[in-house]
Each structure stands twice: as C-alpha cells, then as structure tokens.
Design a protein around this motif. Sequence first.
Motif, PDB file in Angstrom:
ATOM      1  N   LEU A  79      25.126 -19.101  44.042  1.00  0.00           N
ATOM      2  CA  LEU A  79      25.892 -20.243  43.555  1.00  0.00           C
ATOM      3  C   LEU A  79      25.237 -21.558  43.954  1.00  0.00           C
ATOM      4  O   LEU A  79      25.164 -22.497  43.155  1.00  0.00           O
ATOM      5  CB  LEU A  79      27.325 -20.179  44.109  1.00  0.00           C
ATOM      6  CG  LEU A  79      28.249 -19.134  43.479  1.00  0.00           C
ATOM      7  CD1 LEU A  79      29.544 -19.032  44.276  1.00  0.00           C
ATOM      8  CD2 LEU A  79      28.555 -19.483  42.024  1.00  0.00           C
ATOM      9  N   VAL A  80      24.755 -21.633  45.176  1.00  0.00           N
ATOM     10  CA  VAL A  80      24.073 -22.847  45.651  1.00  0.00           C
ATOM     11  C   VAL A  80      22.825 -23.114  44.823  1.00  0.00           C
ATOM     12  O   VAL A  80      22.530 -24.268  44.459  1.00  0.00           O
ATOM     13  CB  VAL A  80      23.730 -22.711  47.148  1.00  0.00           C
ATOM     14  CG1 VAL A  80      22.772 -23.816  47.587  1.00  0.00           C
ATOM     15  CG2 VAL A  80      24.997 -22.739  47.991  1.00  0.00           C
ATOM     16  N   ASP A  81      22.069 -22.067  44.497  1.00  0.00           N
ATOM     17  CA  ASP A  81      20.853 -22.230  43.695  1.00  0.00           C
ATOM     18  C   ASP A  81      21.172 -22.689  42.275  1.00  0.00           C
ATOM     19  O   ASP A  81      20.450 -23.524  41.698  1.00  0.00           O
ATOM     20  CB  ASP A  81      20.079 -20.912  43.635  1.00  0.00           C
ATOM     21  CG  ASP A  81      19.419 -20.563  44.964  1.00  0.00           C
ATOM     22  OD1 ASP A  81      19.312 -21.453  45.826  1.00  0.00           O
ATOM     23  OD2 ASP A  81      19.028 -19.393  45.141  1.00  0.00           O
ATOM     24  N   LEU A  82      22.254 -22.140  41.708  1.00  0.00           N
ATOM     25  CA  LEU A  82      22.616 -22.469  40.333  1.00  0.00           C
ATOM     26  C   LEU A  82      23.327 -23.813  40.215  1.00  0.00           C
ATOM     27  O   LEU A  82      23.282 -24.451  39.156  1.00  0.00           O
ATOM     28  CB  LEU A  82      23.508 -21.367  39.751  1.00  0.00           C
ATOM     29  CG  LEU A  82      22.833 -20.010  39.519  1.00  0.00           C
ATOM     30  CD1 LEU A  82      23.875 -18.932  39.223  1.00  0.00           C
ATOM     31  CD2 LEU A  82      21.831 -20.107  38.364  1.00  0.00           C
ATOM     32  N   LEU A  83      23.996 -24.231  41.294  1.00  0.00           N
ATOM     33  CA  LEU A  83      24.759 -25.484  41.293  1.00  0.00           C
ATOM     34  C   LEU A  83      24.356 -26.324  42.503  1.00  0.00           C
ATOM     35  O   LEU A  83      25.154 -26.559  43.417  1.00  0.00           O
ATOM     36  CB  LEU A  83      26.262 -25.180  41.330  1.00  0.00           C
ATOM     37  CG  LEU A  83      26.810 -24.363  40.159  1.00  0.00           C
ATOM     38  CD1 LEU A  83      28.202 -23.827  40.490  1.00  0.00           C
ATOM     39  CD2 LEU A  83      26.839 -25.203  38.897  1.00  0.00           C
ATOM     40  N   PRO A  84      23.134 -26.794  42.553  1.00  0.00           N
ATOM     41  CA  PRO A  84      22.632 -27.489  43.748  1.00  0.00           C
ATOM     42  C   PRO A  84      23.468 -28.717  44.103  1.00  0.00           C
ATOM     43  O   PRO A  84      23.799 -29.533  43.243  1.00  0.00           O
ATOM     44  CB  PRO A  84      21.202 -27.871  43.353  1.00  0.00           C
ATOM     45  CG  PRO A  84      21.165 -27.797  41.863  1.00  0.00           C
ATOM     46  CD  PRO A  84      22.134 -26.749  41.466  1.00  0.00           C
ATOM     47  N   ALA A 134      28.083 -15.081  39.963  1.00  0.00           N
ATOM     48  CA  ALA A 134      27.457 -16.384  40.130  1.00  0.00           C
ATOM     49  C   ALA A 134      27.078 -16.998  38.784  1.00  0.00           C
ATOM     50  O   ALA A 134      27.321 -18.180  38.526  1.00  0.00           O
ATOM     51  CB  ALA A 134      26.239 -16.268  41.019  1.00  0.00           C
ATOM     52  N   GLU A 135      26.513 -16.180  37.918  1.00  0.00           N
ATOM     53  CA  GLU A 135      26.059 -16.694  36.618  1.00  0.00           C
ATOM     54  C   GLU A 135      27.233 -17.125  35.744  1.00  0.00           C
ATOM     55  O   GLU A 135      27.179 -18.164  35.070  1.00  0.00           O
ATOM     56  CB  GLU A 135      25.221 -15.626  35.917  1.00  0.00           C
ATOM     57  CG  GLU A 135      23.862 -15.408  36.586  1.00  0.00           C
ATOM     58  CD  GLU A 135      23.215 -14.091  36.183  1.00  0.00           C
ATOM     59  OE1 GLU A 135      23.758 -13.402  35.305  1.00  0.00           O
ATOM     60  OE2 GLU A 135      22.164 -13.758  36.769  1.00  0.00           O
ATOM     61  N   GLU A 136      28.304 -16.334  35.727  1.00  0.00           N
ATOM     62  CA  GLU A 136      29.438 -16.683  34.867  1.00  0.00           C
ATOM     63  C   GLU A 136      30.178 -17.907  35.401  1.00  0.00           C
ATOM     64  O   GLU A 136      30.658 -18.735  34.616  1.00  0.00           O
ATOM     65  CB  GLU A 136      30.374 -15.486  34.744  1.00  0.00           C
ATOM     66  CG  GLU A 136      29.746 -14.301  34.016  1.00  0.00           C
ATOM     67  CD  GLU A 136      30.737 -13.568  33.129  1.00  0.00           C
ATOM     68  OE1 GLU A 136      31.802 -14.137  32.818  1.00  0.00           O
ATOM     69  OE2 GLU A 136      30.429 -12.454  32.722  1.00  0.00           O
ATOM     70  N   ILE A 137      30.287 -18.028  36.702  1.00  0.00           N
ATOM     71  CA  ILE A 137      30.937 -19.215  37.269  1.00  0.00           C
ATOM     72  C   ILE A 137      30.107 -20.465  36.990  1.00  0.00           C
ATOM     73  O   ILE A 137      30.628 -21.490  36.547  1.00  0.00           O
ATOM     74  CB  ILE A 137      31.154 -19.031  38.794  1.00  0.00           C
ATOM     75  CG1 ILE A 137      32.240 -17.974  39.037  1.00  0.00           C
ATOM     76  CG2 ILE A 137      31.522 -20.351  39.455  1.00  0.00           C
ATOM     77  CD1 ILE A 137      32.361 -17.524  40.469  1.00  0.00           C
ATOM     78  N   ALA A 138      28.814 -20.366  37.230  1.00  0.00           N
ATOM     79  CA  ALA A 138      27.933 -21.521  36.979  1.00  0.00           C
ATOM     80  C   ALA A 138      27.930 -21.926  35.512  1.00  0.00           C
ATOM     81  O   ALA A 138      27.846 -23.117  35.181  1.00  0.00           O
ATOM     82  CB  ALA A 138      26.520 -21.200  37.449  1.00  0.00           C
ATOM     83  N   ALA A 139      28.045 -20.949  34.634  1.00  0.00           N
ATOM     84  CA  ALA A 139      28.013 -21.229  33.202  1.00  0.00           C
ATOM     85  C   ALA A 139      29.209 -22.094  32.758  1.00  0.00           C
ATOM     86  O   ALA A 139      29.117 -22.812  31.765  1.00  0.00           O
ATOM     87  CB  ALA A 139      27.993 -19.934  32.403  1.00  0.00           C
ATOM     88  N   GLN A 140      30.299 -22.028  33.508  1.00  0.00           N
ATOM     89  CA  GLN A 140      31.478 -22.838  33.168  1.00  0.00           C
ATOM     90  C   GLN A 140      31.392 -24.247  33.709  1.00  0.00           C
ATOM     91  O   GLN A 140      32.230 -25.082  33.384  1.00  0.00           O
ATOM     92  CB  GLN A 140      32.746 -22.144  33.726  1.00  0.00           C
ATOM     93  CG  GLN A 140      32.985 -20.750  33.209  1.00  0.00           C
ATOM     94  CD  GLN A 140      32.936 -20.706  31.693  1.00  0.00           C
ATOM     95  OE1 GLN A 140      33.588 -21.510  31.015  1.00  0.00           O
ATOM     96  NE2 GLN A 140      32.161 -19.785  31.153  1.00  0.00           N
ATOM     97  N   ILE A 141      30.368 -24.495  34.523  1.00  0.00           N
ATOM     98  CA  ILE A 141      30.264 -25.786  35.211  1.00  0.00           C
ATOM     99  C   ILE A 141      29.015 -26.523  34.790  1.00  0.00           C
ATOM    100  O   ILE A 141      29.058 -27.657  34.351  1.00  0.00           O
ATOM    101  CB  ILE A 141      30.271 -25.563  36.740  1.00  0.00           C
ATOM    102  CG1 ILE A 141      31.535 -24.831  37.164  1.00  0.00           C
ATOM    103  CG2 ILE A 141      30.132 -26.883  37.486  1.00  0.00           C
ATOM    104  CD1 ILE A 141      31.555 -24.380  38.606  1.00  0.00           C
TER     105      ILE A 141
END
Length: 404
Positions: free
Chosen positions: A306-311, A397-404
């Motif tokens: 999550l940190v990598d996808l949403l720095p 992680a990917e699905e959560i980041a995709a919404q943000i």
Amino acid sequence: MAASQSPLSASDPVYADYNGTTPVDPRVVSAMGPYLSAHFGNPSSSHGFGTAPAEAVARARSQVASLIGAASHHEIIFTGSGTEADHLAIRGVLRAARAASAAGAGAPTHAAGSGAGAARPHLVIQETEHPAVLAAAEVLAEDGVEVTALPVDSEGLVDPASLARALRPDTVLVSIMHANNETGAIQPISALSRIARDAGVLFHTDAAQSVGKVPVDVDALGVDLLTVVGHKLYAPKGVGALYVRAGTSIAALLPGGGQEAGLRGGTENVAGIVAFGEAARLAADDLEAGSGERMRALRDALESRLVDLLPGRVHLNGPREARLPQTLNVSIAGARGVDVLAGAPGVSASTGSACHAGTDAPSPVLTAMGADATRAMGALRLSLGRWTTEADVARLAEEIAAQI
C-alpha cells in the motif's frame, strides 16, 4: 499444522475482515456434526442419551482451558456470546460485591476486591473498550456504580500509572481489553493487573481478539476473569466463554437450572460448545506451528504494498510493535474509508468494528487516540487469517489503491 481446505471460493472477494468474524473451519463443522444429529441428548439428563453430550461439553471445556492456560476446566463458563461473557464478568462481580455489602460480609477473599463492602462500588475501564464492556459499564452507572474510563495515548495504549491513580478504596473491578478489535493494539495487561492485584482489586480482560492469534496465559497476564469468543476462532457464532479464576466472587446474571456452575442457566448449546472446543484445539496447534509469524509477514507485506502504491498517503493507526500480527489499520490521506470499500467490490473489509456497522461517523477508538475526524474517516481495518495468501495480499493492495 497444515490448514484445512478453505471454505472461501476463489471467485469470492478477498476476505480481510477476520477481526469481524472468521469463516467456520471445515474441521470444526465435522466435529460438531454428530451433536446436531445422533448425540442430541440434554447433557444434564441422567439417562444414556445425555452421556455423550455431557462428555463432549467436558472435553470442550478442557480444550478451551488449555488454550488459555487455566488451571482447571471448572474455571471455564460457557456463554452465548462474548458480549454475554463480558456482562457476566463485569456485572456479575459488581452484583456479588453489592450482595456482600448488603450482607455486611465484607470481602471473603482478595478476589472480591477491596471495595466489596462499598455501598456504591467503583469500576475502572478504558475509553477504547469493546462496545459490550462500555454497555455493561453504562448499565451499572445507571444503577449507581461509579465508573472511571481511563484515557489512551496516541497508539491506543493505557498508561499503567493512570490506573494506579484511578484506583480507590471502593474499587471492585478493573476491565481492560487485551487487544483492540480495530487497531490490534495489545495492552500491557500484566503490568496493569499487577497494579490492581497489589490493591486487592479484581481484573477482567476481554481477550476475544487475541486468543488464538497470540499466546494467552491467564497466569502470565495475572487476570481473574477473561473473555473468549468462538466466532473469532473459526467456530460458529453464538458461543463464548468466561474464564473465572477459582475463588473469585461472582453472581449469576441468568440463574436457572444450575448449568455452568450455577452462573449461566439454560441448556448448553452442545454442538456450538463442541465446535468451540475443537477450534480451541486447532488454534493451539496453529500457534505452536508459527501462525503468528506467518500472519505478521503477510500483514507487513500488505502495508508495504500500500505504501508503494500510495506514496506518502498511508498512515498507520495504533502501535507498530505492540499489536496483533494479523491486524492492519491505516488511514489513507484524501480518501474516506467507506467510499474506498464501496468502490472495491473485490475486497471484503471494514472501516472499524463490526459492532458499529452501518454508522458513517469517525471511529470512537481512533477519536480517543487523538485522530482528527478526517484521519478517522479515512481509516481501513484490514484483518487477515487462516486462509489469507500472498496473492490475496497483492490483490487487496491493488484494488484499494485503484479506488484512490
């Protein structure tokens, strides 16, 4: 020990709400089956049909006692839920104290609490307790009991010094949960209970979230009463237990036919109790096999992704070290947790306690920790379990980041 076949389907959303409830383990279902059919008798019956159910309840009692290090299976009282166990512990102890006061008996043992003779006894809890404990305290407060709720710090932990300051000559009971259901924060129960014990005060802990996830031993924790719940341990909903240390003065809330050492009337839910016992046995095996280390690795991998996808946008809520190995509570800057989950149908998780489901308000737990409304509303509680895989973590992680 290898886990059994997952009851979850590959086509299901990724399940990340194990703190809310666990799927029932197929091995648990198998163990309880005969007590829904062939062994249907009442365990209190004196004839042959009651023999197998009575033996099964006794075996399950020993299995639950073993999981938490209880000295005797007689110290385990089965209930219908964790909420009931919490109320029995808190209201039962205060009721016993008031009865002793009315009888002019004082405190028969240290376990009755130094305030057992007080007309208006005192109860200590903490601000981020489970709703069941908060509700029990509210009921008692309406009945004249004085209640002190200890504050928590920014990580959700109670300072033992604050408990020492809160204790009074009329304090009967301290009830502080072992691990928080939202953040996974593990309270310093041993230190807290030592302070209470030195003052001659009983100590109860709701360990619904921690039992089976980390080693729990009632003697090491120094507690007099401890709550355990079946559906947090891969058993069905509707069965819980309260550990009551021998010699503890406690009164029944549901008197009846004398079941459960007279503390919980009503014919036992034999199949549910058998399931609970088998789940406790499996949990003990899992802990010995290193399940905690596996959960910790998956949880940390999820946070890292999550940190990598949403720095710069992922903020941990609760302590980094003193928390349950399978629990990750994070706030995502610039996003509302409820909106993220609504837009991610492939993820089954929560924004906080399942006991507050349906509310669209900042988490009382995070608010008590000092989080502002924006951060509290951005929180996600991601809790992993027996059948969580590395692929699940990546997808979460990917699905959560995709919404943000």
